[in-house]
Each structure stands twice: as structure tokens, then as C-alpha cells.
Motif scaffolding. Structure first.
Motif, PDB file in Angstrom:
ATOM      1  N   ASP A  18      -1.224  46.146 -13.826  1.00  0.00           N
ATOM      2  CA  ASP A  18      -1.444  46.790 -12.530  1.00  0.00           C
ATOM      3  C   ASP A  18      -2.103  45.874 -11.511  1.00  0.00           C
ATOM      4  N   ASP A  19      -2.698  44.766 -11.945  1.00  0.00           N
ATOM      5  CA  ASP A  19      -3.354  43.830 -11.031  1.00  0.00           C
ATOM      6  C   ASP A  19      -2.329  42.798 -10.561  1.00  0.00           C
ATOM      7  N   ASP A  20      -1.967  42.868  -9.273  1.00  0.00           N
ATOM      8  CA  ASP A  20      -0.929  41.979  -8.748  1.00  0.00           C
ATOM      9  C   ASP A  20      -1.318  40.512  -8.813  1.00  0.00           C
ATOM     10  N   HIS A  21      -2.598  40.212  -8.621  1.00  0.00           N
ATOM     11  CA  HIS A  21      -3.037  38.817  -8.657  1.00  0.00           C
ATOM     12  C   HIS A  21      -2.907  38.251 -10.067  1.00  0.00           C
ATOM     13  N   VAL A  22      -3.331  39.026 -11.058  1.00  0.00           N
ATOM     14  CA  VAL A  22      -3.205  38.601 -12.451  1.00  0.00           C
ATOM     15  C   VAL A  22      -1.735  38.446 -12.820  1.00  0.00           C
ATOM     16  N   ALA A  23      -0.921  39.408 -12.400  1.00  0.00           N
ATOM     17  CA  ALA A  23       0.503  39.381 -12.729  1.00  0.00           C
ATOM     18  C   ALA A  23       1.196  38.178 -12.099  1.00  0.00           C
ATOM     19  N   ALA A  24       0.838  37.866 -10.857  1.00  0.00           N
ATOM     20  CA  ALA A  24       1.474  36.741 -10.167  1.00  0.00           C
ATOM     21  C   ALA A  24       1.139  35.423 -10.849  1.00  0.00           C
ATOM     22  N   ALA A  25      -0.125  35.255 -11.210  1.00  0.00           N
ATOM     23  CA  ALA A  25      -0.549  34.008 -11.863  1.00  0.00           C
ATOM     24  C   ALA A  25       0.123  33.857 -13.226  1.00  0.00           C
ATOM     25  N   LEU A  26       0.133  34.937 -14.013  1.00  0.00           N
ATOM     26  CA  LEU A  26       0.733  34.874 -15.345  1.00  0.00           C
ATOM     27  C   LEU A  26       2.248  34.711 -15.257  1.00  0.00           C
ATOM     28  N   SER A  27       2.873  35.376 -14.290  1.00  0.00           N
ATOM     29  CA  SER A  27       4.326  35.246 -14.119  1.00  0.00           C
ATOM     30  C   SER A  27       4.718  33.818 -13.810  1.00  0.00           C
ATOM     31  N   ALA A  28       3.902  33.129 -13.002  1.00  0.00           N
ATOM     32  CA  ALA A  28       4.189  31.738 -12.656  1.00  0.00           C
ATOM     33  C   ALA A  28       4.129  30.846 -13.893  1.00  0.00           C
ATOM     34  N   VAL A  29       3.135  31.084 -14.736  1.00  0.00           N
ATOM     35  CA  VAL A  29       3.014  30.305 -15.976  1.00  0.00           C
ATOM     36  C   VAL A  29       4.195  30.582 -16.895  1.00  0.00           C
ATOM     37  N   LEU A  30       4.527  31.838 -17.055  1.00  0.00           N
ATOM     38  CA  LEU A  30       5.634  32.211 -17.943  1.00  0.00           C
ATOM     39  C   LEU A  30       6.963  31.643 -17.451  1.00  0.00           C
ATOM     40  N   ALA A  31       7.157  31.641 -16.135  1.00  0.00           N
ATOM     41  CA  ALA A  31       8.395  31.094 -15.569  1.00  0.00           C
ATOM     42  C   ALA A  31       8.524  29.604 -15.883  1.00  0.00           C
ATOM     43  N   LYS A  32       7.403  28.897 -15.841  1.00  0.00           N
ATOM     44  CA  LYS A  32       7.422  27.459 -16.157  1.00  0.00           C
ATOM     45  C   LYS A  32       7.825  27.213 -17.601  1.00  0.00           C
ATOM     46  N   HIS A  33       7.612  28.210 -18.452  1.00  0.00           N
ATOM     47  CA  HIS A  33       7.951  28.081 -19.863  1.00  0.00           C
ATOM     48  C   HIS A  33       9.287  28.719 -20.198  1.00  0.00           C
ATOM     49  N   GLY A  34      10.094  28.973 -19.189  1.00  0.00           N
ATOM     50  CA  GLY A  34      11.463  29.415 -19.408  1.00  0.00           C
ATOM     51  C   GLY A  34      11.697  30.907 -19.476  1.00  0.00           C
ATOM     52  N   PHE A  35      10.677  31.713 -19.150  1.00  0.00           N
ATOM     53  CA  PHE A  35      10.845  33.166 -19.195  1.00  0.00           C
ATOM     54  C   PHE A  35      11.296  33.712 -17.844  1.00  0.00           C
ATOM     55  N   THR A  36      12.126  34.745 -17.899  1.00  0.00           N
ATOM     56  CA  THR A  36      12.495  35.502 -16.711  1.00  0.00           C
ATOM     57  C   THR A  36      11.661  36.780 -16.729  1.00  0.00           C
ATOM     58  N   VAL A  37      10.724  36.891 -15.792  1.00  0.00           N
ATOM     59  CA  VAL A  37       9.718  37.945 -15.849  1.00  0.00           C
ATOM     60  C   VAL A  37      10.063  39.107 -14.925  1.00  0.00           C
ATOM     61  N   THR A  38      10.002  40.315 -15.474  1.00  0.00           N
ATOM     62  CA  THR A  38      10.071  41.541 -14.682  1.00  0.00           C
ATOM     63  C   THR A  38       8.677  42.157 -14.696  1.00  0.00           C
ATOM     64  N   HIS A  39       8.151  42.452 -13.501  1.00  0.00           N
ATOM     65  CA  HIS A  39       6.780  42.968 -13.390  1.00  0.00           C
ATOM     66  C   HIS A  39       6.798  44.477 -13.143  1.00  0.00           C
ATOM     67  N   ALA A  40       6.119  45.214 -14.001  1.00  0.00           N
ATOM     68  CA  ALA A  40       5.927  46.650 -13.799  1.00  0.00           C
ATOM     69  C   ALA A  40       4.441  46.903 -13.573  1.00  0.00           C
ATOM     70  N   ARG A  41       4.105  47.687 -12.541  1.00  0.00           N
ATOM     71  CA  ARG A  41       2.701  47.903 -12.168  1.00  0.00           C
ATOM     72  C   ARG A  41       2.061  49.098 -12.866  1.00  0.00           C
ATOM     73  N   ASN A  42       2.859  49.917 -13.497  1.00  0.00           N
ATOM     74  CA  ASN A  42       2.307  51.079 -14.200  1.00  0.00           C
ATOM     75  C   ASN A  42       3.246  51.474 -15.337  1.00  0.00           C
ATOM     76  N   GLY A  43       2.836  52.485 -16.072  1.00  0.00           N
ATOM     77  CA  GLY A  43       3.608  52.889 -17.236  1.00  0.00           C
ATOM     78  C   GLY A  43       4.995  53.399 -16.899  1.00  0.00           C
ATOM     79  N   GLU A  44       5.097  54.181 -15.831  1.00  0.00           N
ATOM     80  CA  GLU A  44       6.395  54.749 -15.481  1.00  0.00           C
ATOM     81  C   GLU A  44       7.380  53.658 -15.064  1.00  0.00           C
ATOM     82  N   GLU A  45       6.899  52.657 -14.315  1.00  0.00           N
ATOM     83  CA  GLU A  45       7.771  51.537 -13.942  1.00  0.00           C
ATOM     84  C   GLU A  45       8.222  50.777 -15.180  1.00  0.00           C
ATOM     85  N   ALA A  46       7.326  50.641 -16.144  1.00  0.00           N
ATOM     86  CA  ALA A  46       7.685  49.944 -17.381  1.00  0.00           C
ATOM     87  C   ALA A  46       8.801  50.673 -18.113  1.00  0.00           C
TER      88      ALA A  46
END
Length: 233
Positions: A8-36
Motif C-alpha cells: 500500500d506504500d507507493d514509495h516502498v513499492a516504487a523503490a522495490l519495483s525498480a530493483v526487481l525490474a533490474k533483476h528481470g522481473f515484470t512487476v504488477t503493483h496492487a495497492r490493496n487486497g482487492e486489487e491483488a
């Protein structure tokens, strides 16, 4: 690999998504349970490619992460890693009993998180996409890689490789022509982060080219990583 990040924390999600992308992952971000759950449904029904892993924060705004995990588990066998500040043993046990495949406590080391992601994806892939590959040989022209016995031959002659050399070759050979980022290779083969390990990777690539007597087999993609170029039969 497709990865669903439930945070749910956009700042945390953005930072982690950037790291994961560098390691070859395609990231989909969900901010809450229903979006997930809405993101999981198309993959569970076969309308979209499945996620390889779900990173699930427990402190979500609309519903508890435990509840989300239980609902995800009813829809799919996709591995779930709970990522949370709840460090007590009862919370860990409860999460694992609900069907989580792993449990990571914040704050965490990024290298460890990546290693855990790859670990759970390898375990679950055993009966799915990589199951066939794990029980058979990879044949690339005159190169034969026997995954069950971890042996390699070129034109019928055995080639002695170290454990990491074999792991590196097998990783590249499972997707010929696909570029693997240096960070991704380091994470999957050495189970660590990139810092300080780049020279080790270069040495292992050079050793493979020499032992296999095929300098062009592993191509360097400048500024990105490496890919295996399948030789002619």
C-alpha cells in the motif's frame, strides 16, 4: 518472470519495483487486497500469463494480508511470500499455515529477498513449467546439457564444469537467445546481490567459453548482460 507486488506504500513499492525490474522481473503493483485479487483472477482463469511469485504485505488498508493470502490460495498455486514487519513466531506460523510459501520480515536485505523469490519459484516450478526441463536434456547443436545428472558434453565428449559453471550454462541454455541481465544471473546462480560479484561472473563466462571451445556460444550484450546463442547442429 511476472511478479505481483501487493504493497500500500507507493514509495516502498516504487523503490522495490525498480530493483526487481533490474533483476528481470515484470512487476504488477496492487495497492490493496482487492486489487491483488483482481490481478490474480485473469491469470488464474488462463486469460493472462500466470504470476511467478506474489510479494504480499500484511498491513493492507482494505483487509488483512492473511485474509488475502487465503483467498489467493483458493484461486491459484502461485507461490506467496509474505513481507511484513510482524516478526513474532505466531504471525509466521499463522502465515505459513494459511498457505504462504515464505515469510520475510522488514527491514530485509534486498539480496536475501531476491534469493527467496528465486527459491520459491524453483520449488513450485518443479511440477510446472520447468518440470519437463528438469527431467530431460537440453540439446543445443553439438552441446548436450543433462540437467538431472548435471553433466555436459560437446560432440559426445564430456566437459568437466564446476558447480557454478554448470548452473550458469544451464540458466542461459533454458532460454536461448534471451538476454539475462548481469544482476539477474548473479541473483539466480550466486544467490546474492550484484555488488562486488561482477568480476566473478566475467571469469565464469570466460571459463565456459574456453572449456566448451565455443567462444561465440555465450554472447556479451554490452551494458546489459549475456545470452546464449544456440550453435548449429
Amino acid at each position: 518472470m511476472r511478479l505481483l507486488l501487493v504493497e500500500d506504500d507507493d514509495h516502498v513499492a516504487a523503490a522495490l519495483s525498480a530493483v526487481l525490474a533490474k533483476h528481470g522481473f515484470t512487476v504488477t503493483h496492487a495497492r490493496n487486497g482487492e486489487e491483488a485479487l483482481q490481478a490474480i483472477l485473469p491469470a488464474a482463469h488462463g486469460d493472462k500469463p500466470p504470476f511467478g511469485v506474489v510479494l504480499l504485505d500484511l498491513g493492507l488498508p482494505d483487509q488483512d494480508g492473511y485474509q488475502v493470502c487465503g483467498r489467493i490460495r483458493k484461486l491459484t498455486t502461485t507461490p506467496v511470500i509474505m513481507v511484513t514487519a510482524r516478526a513474532d513466531v505466531r504471525s509466521r506460523i499463522h502465515g505459513l499455515n494459511l498457505g504462504a510459501d515464505d515469510y520475510v520480515v522488514k527491514p530485509y536485505d534486498t539480496g536475501e529477498l531476491l534469493a527467496r523469490i528465486h527459491a520459491v519459484s524453483r520449488r513450485t516450478a518443479g511440477g510446472e513449467e520447468s518440470g519437463a526441463a528438469a527431467d530431460s536434456a537440453l540439446t543445443l547443436g553439438s552441446v548436450v546439457i543433462e540437467l538431472p545428472t548435471r553433466t555436459v558434453s560437446v560432440e559426445g565428449a564430456a566437459v568437466q564444469l564446476t558447480r557454478k559453471e554448470f548452473d550458469l550454462l544451464a540458466l542461459l541454455a533454458q532460454r536461448p537467445g534471451v538476454v539475462f541481465r548481469r544482476e539477474q544471473i548473479i541473483s539466480e546462480v550466486w544467490r546474492t546481490s550484484w555488488e562486488g560479484t561482477g568480476r566473478t561472473l566475467e571469469v565464469h563466462v570466460a571459463s565456459l567459453r574456453s572449456k566448451l571451445r565455443m567462444p561465440a556460444l555465450i554472447e556479451t550484450v554490452r551494458g546489459v548482460g549475456y545470452r546464449l546463442v544456440a550453435p548449429a547442429a
